[in-house]
Design a protein around this motif. Structure first.
Motif, mmCIF file in Angstrom:
data_model
loop_
_atom_site.group_PDB
_atom_site.id
_atom_site.type_symbol
_atom_site.label_atom_id
_atom_site.label_comp_id
_atom_site.label_asym_id
_atom_site.label_seq_id
_atom_site.Cartn_x
_atom_site.Cartn_y
_atom_site.Cartn_z
ATOM 1 N N ILE A 227 0.859 -1.185 0.000
ATOM 2 C CA ILE A 227 0.000 0.000 0.000
ATOM 3 C C ILE A 227 0.892 1.230 0.000
ATOM 4 C CG2 ILE A 227 -1.795 1.307 1.216
ATOM 5 C CD1 ILE A 227 -2.822 -1.333 0.047
ATOM 6 N N SER A 228 0.703 2.021 -1.020
ATOM 7 C CA SER A 228 1.508 3.221 -1.178
ATOM 8 C C SER A 228 0.699 4.440 -0.744
ATOM 9 C CB SER A 228 1.912 3.347 -2.649
ATOM 10 O OG SER A 228 2.806 4.422 -2.796
ATOM 11 N N PHE A 229 1.344 5.261 0.060
ATOM 12 C CA PHE A 229 0.746 6.538 0.466
ATOM 13 C C PHE A 229 1.521 7.614 -0.288
ATOM 14 C CE2 PHE A 229 1.482 9.862 3.992
ATOM 15 C CZ PHE A 229 0.612 10.758 3.393
ATOM 16 N N HIS A 244 9.685 18.663 4.396
ATOM 17 C CA HIS A 244 9.007 19.206 5.583
ATOM 18 C C HIS A 244 7.560 18.738 5.651
ATOM 19 C CE1 HIS A 244 12.469 21.180 6.892
ATOM 20 N NE2 HIS A 244 12.497 22.116 5.962
ATOM 21 N N MET A 245 6.926 18.610 4.498
ATOM 22 C CA MET A 245 5.537 18.134 4.505
ATOM 23 C C MET A 245 5.490 16.679 4.995
ATOM 24 S SD MET A 245 2.445 19.014 4.031
ATOM 25 C CE MET A 245 2.409 20.466 2.971
ATOM 26 N N ILE A 246 6.399 15.859 4.519
ATOM 27 C CA ILE A 246 6.415 14.448 4.966
ATOM 28 C C ILE A 246 6.614 14.375 6.468
ATOM 29 C CG2 ILE A 246 7.631 12.245 4.894
ATOM 30 C CD1 ILE A 246 8.379 12.595 2.198
ATOM 31 N N GLN A 357 16.289 1.602 7.056
ATOM 32 C CA GLN A 357 15.587 1.080 5.880
ATOM 33 C C GLN A 357 14.809 2.187 5.183
ATOM 34 O OE1 GLN A 357 11.891 -1.739 5.599
ATOM 35 N NE2 GLN A 357 13.677 -2.980 6.022
ATOM 36 N N GLU A 358 14.866 2.175 3.851
ATOM 37 C CA GLU A 358 14.108 3.177 3.093
ATOM 38 C C GLU A 358 12.620 2.928 3.264
ATOM 39 O OE1 GLU A 358 14.577 2.983 -1.267
ATOM 40 O OE2 GLU A 358 12.460 3.544 -1.238
ATOM 41 N N GLY A 404 6.311 9.054 -2.136
ATOM 42 C CA GLY A 404 5.567 7.802 -1.982
ATOM 43 C C GLY A 404 6.117 7.099 -0.751
ATOM 44 N N ILE A 405 5.221 6.726 0.151
ATOM 45 C CA ILE A 405 5.655 5.986 1.361
ATOM 46 C C ILE A 405 5.000 4.616 1.328
ATOM 47 C CG2 ILE A 405 5.530 5.860 3.897
ATOM 48 C CD1 ILE A 405 5.380 8.844 4.033
ATOM 49 N N GLY A 406 5.777 3.571 1.522
ATOM 50 C CA GLY A 406 5.194 2.239 1.656
ATOM 51 C C GLY A 406 4.708 2.099 3.091
#
Ligand code: AMO
Length: 435
Positions: A227-229, A244-246, A357-358, A404-406
């Motif tokens: 699931i990608s955010f 900064h938003m992340i 970890q990325e 994109g964040i997993g």
């Protein structure tokens, strides 16, 4: 009246006769008396069966029924100082909804270590354990917190296609499908679509949805469906605006989980460390030096790799930092949509790493049509295959960036779970297509 076990405020001494429903977790037969632990989502309640006081047929049914069978038991609530809830139920009737076959494929309460494969093969059973369910309750809360944080920052939630005509993240991990006689693919990310939206006035968008990668590597952090955010927004000045938003969003999520997920975190025996913002930013070049000083032999331009990421993770842990950005990767390592840092071999890209970890990639995008087309060509792709995307850059595209964040990785790192599959209900990988 049916009652959930929940806690003693739901079933209480003085309630008289109640009906409770759940799974027979365990039975102890001590001759003259038997004890049954009946479990539902909220906990376990004790059924106490003094042989002399229970009708023989009922006694037999309840004491011989297999573990994990599903029943409704009616009985009198009595005070007890032997149980956690401070009460027990003396059964007067039972209805068997579903009798469990024996032997069980795996235990629910047995203290033996079961292999992850066995657990995943029998996930329905694995999820009967409160500490496994807690992971997914936290994941659900995490998604809610993400939505809250994004809405607070003016983002609109969108849905982009998962059946697509071209890949965005490189050919090696594309799943091809047959689409009415044409070639199509499962979306590796919403990248091209979220960027196209940047030309529309929907200038802050986010998506939570599945992403597919034909990953041929069998590691503890790669699956073929995750699931990608994704977030994307315009009018940025540089990639630091994106970082900064992340961190604003992750900070909101971590704090919210700590506060609103306290019960589940306690079940798991985990604590969430809230790292103050801003998160440190390391440059790729700096990281290269750190990993080479630690014994690796990477050249400028090389990917840091799993080993490199681990070394940086240890280096940052010594400084008390779990979360940090690695910025300005070599442009040749990054996809065509990333903006080059002119006059250097680097780019306005970054990864966010969490405990070595990325968990996210992002950056400033190339919004200038000619430069974008040139980058597509440079990477060896045919711009004609991407006109559906590049057209959106031809008629007025603001500067923009995103990430994109997993979320499966984010969750597993946050809870220190050893494998990304632990944070996915029914994981998919090279070997696993069922259940
Ligand atoms: P990237 O390819 O780095 O970037 O993916 C973004 C994040 O998605 C997660 N991820 C995975 N998780 C589990 N299994 C996998 N096989 C897997 N592959 C990726 C990781 C990773 O950091 N379009 C860009 C993002 C952007 O620039 O907006 C992209 O997809 O957590």
């Amino acid at each position: 009246m049916a009652a959930l076990i929940r806690d003693s405020s739901t079933v209480k001494v003085g309630d008289g006769e109640v009906t409770v429903r759940g799974w027979i977790q365990d039975t102890r037969n001590l001759g003259g008396i038997s004890f049954i632990a009946l479990r539902d989502r909220y906990g376990v309640i004790q059924l106490t069966l003094p042989k002399k006081k229970i009708e023989p047929e009922l006694f037999k049914t309840l004491t011989t029924i297999s573990r994990e069978s599903v029943v409704a038991v009616t009985g009198e609530v009595k005070e007890s100082n032997q149980t956690e809830l401070g009460l027990e139920i003396i059964p007067s009737a039972v209805e068997v909804y579903s009798e469990a076959s024996t032997p069980l494929p795996m235990g629910v309460i047995d203290k033996v270590n079961v292999e992850m494969d066995t657990r995943l093969n029998n996930r329905f059973m694995d999820l009967r354990k409160p500490e496994i369910r807690a992971i997914f309750e936290l994941k659900s809360l995490m998604v809610r917190l993400i939505v809250e944080a994004m809405e607070e920052n003016g983002f609109t939630q969108v849905y982009t296609p998962k059946i697509v005509g071209s890949g965005a993240e490189g050919g090696a991990t594309l799943f091809q499908i047959e689409y009415f006689g044409k070639k199509a693919y499962l979306a590796q990310s919403p990248q091209l679509y979220k960027q196209m939206l940047m030309s529309t006035g929907l200038d802050r968008v986010f998506e939570l949805g599945p992403a597919f990668r034909a990953e041929k590597s069998n590691t503890n952090r790669h699956v073929t469906e995750f699931i990608s955010f994704d977030g994307e927004f315009t009018w940025i000045n540089d990639q630091e605006d994106v970082m900064h938003m992340i961190e604003t969003v992750i900070d909101y999520v971590l704090k919210g989980l700590k506060e609103r997920g306290a019960k589940q975190l306690e079940i798991l025996g985990k604590e969430i460390n809230i790292q103050p913002t801003p998160y440190p930013i390391l440059k790729y070049e700096e990281c290269l030096k750190i990993v080479n000083d630690a014994g690796l032999d990477l050249k400028d331009g090389d990917d840091l790799g799993t080993e490199g990421e681990k070394i940086i993770g240890e280096y940052m842990a010594e400084k008390g930092k779990d979360l940090y950005f690695i910025a300005e990767y070599p442009e040749a390592e990054k996809p065509f949509y990333i903006m080059e840092k002119d006059g250097t071999p680097y780019s306005y890209s970054f990864d966010l790493d969490y405990k070595g970890q990325e968990i996210s990639s992002g950056g400033q995008r190339e919004h200038r049509f000619d430069r974008l087309v040139a980058r597509i060509e440079k990477i060896g792709l045919n711009p004609d295959d991407f006109t559906f995307y590049t057209d959106a850059f031809k008629y007025g595209m603001p500067p923009h960036g995103g990430w994109g964040i997993g979320i499966d990785r984010l969750l597993t790192k946050m809870l220190d779970l050893p494998n990304v599959r632990e944070g996915i209900l029914f994981p998919r990988d090279m070997q696993r297509l069922l259940p």
